[in-house]
Design an enzyme around this catalytic site. Sequence first.
Site, short mmCIF file in Angstrom:
data_model
loop_
_atom_site.label_atom_id
_atom_site.label_comp_id
_atom_site.label_asym_id
_atom_site.label_seq_id
_atom_site.Cartn_x
_atom_site.Cartn_y
_atom_site.Cartn_z
N ASP A 87 -9.96 -2.48 -5.49
CA ASP A 87 -8.98 -1.59 -4.88
C ASP A 87 -9.20 -0.16 -5.38
OD1 ASP A 87 -6.78 -0.27 -3.89
OD2 ASP A 87 -5.33 -1.79 -4.52
N HIS B 169 -7.98 -4.39 -1.50
CA HIS B 169 -6.79 -3.62 -1.12
C HIS B 169 -6.29 -4.09 0.25
CE1 HIS B 169 -4.12 -0.16 -1.06
NE2 HIS B 169 -4.46 0.00 0.20
N CYS C 297 0.84 -1.20 0.00
CA CYS C 297 0.00 0.00 0.00
C CYS C 297 0.88 1.25 0.00
CB CYS C 297 -0.96 0.01 1.20
SG CYS C 297 -1.72 -1.59 1.56
#
Length: 282
Positions: A216, A248, A159
Amino acid sequence: MRTSSLFSTALLLLGGAITGSHAHGACLDASIIAHTGTPVGKEIQYDNLTFYVAEPDRRNPHAKARAKAAVLFLTDVFGLGIVENKLLADSFARAGYLTVVPDLFDGSPAPGDINVPGFNTTEFLAKHVPETIDPKIATSIRYLRRRRGISRIGAPGYCFGGRYTFRFAGPSGAASVQNGRDAYIDATFAAHPSLLSAEEIKVIGAPASIAAAETDALFNDEARLAAEKTLKETDQPYRVTLYSGTDHGFGVRANLNDPQQKEAKEEAFLQAVRWFDRWLLA
Ligand SMILES: *[C@@H]1O[C@H](CO)[C@@H](O)[C@H](O)[C@H]1NC(C)=O
Ligand SMILES: *[C@@H]1O[C@H](CO)[C@@H](O)[C@H](O)[C@H]1NC(C)=O
């Protein structure tokens, strides 16, 4: 004679079953991944920065071949605050790599649940920008290259951290240039990166691998396809893998009760290890 050779064959088979592989990791499997439990690494201080360090076991058959290489683990916004990041670092150490996780957030990562009252994501992200994060990564690279004698570094980024693996990808990386000699990594892996720009991808000077989630908002289909197009324009080897049934964050925190998500998390981890094995162990 005969009995003893049968016995050693049995031992070899048994050894293979226990360690996964005797070679460079051709048969690395998900058994080295810990999803839950107690982290086994330790926290240290270096140059005003906290690292979580996971050392490979010296008896680990994978470790010898990887002694000159290391993993610089760049976390999501939850940093050292969630056990999953430490456990994943431990798993990279079991793959044979010295693994270092810098605390990118000065002891104050985002809470495990960012929806808790009082936490302001916008404010958090405005505080933790390349100007403050890049120098911490440069310090981490210095620790590995100078203090630990490491010559090849692979950086998995998750991320938030995904963007920074690209920023430091090779000597030509967007942040490598201004952070001094040797302030770069040799192979990059990003799982569901956020805030990654085309400019940052365009200038990479190291092989790049991406694990993308199906759902995501931060790296949606459009962003992924754009990233692929830009990767094609670089002269670097690259790989982009899309994992069905994932959201995500799955590379770190998957729903372990969902077999598809659990398997995707494991495969994304192995994608990273194999990428590093391929590009760090020349
Ligand atoms: C050390 O790090 C802290 C943040 O954790 C920062 O506030 C401080 O200015 C740093 N000190 C030096 C000497 O760089
Ligand atoms: C979060 O922080 C931003 C920037 O400081 C501010 O504009 C915004 O109003 C804050 N949001 C909340 C819900 O406090």
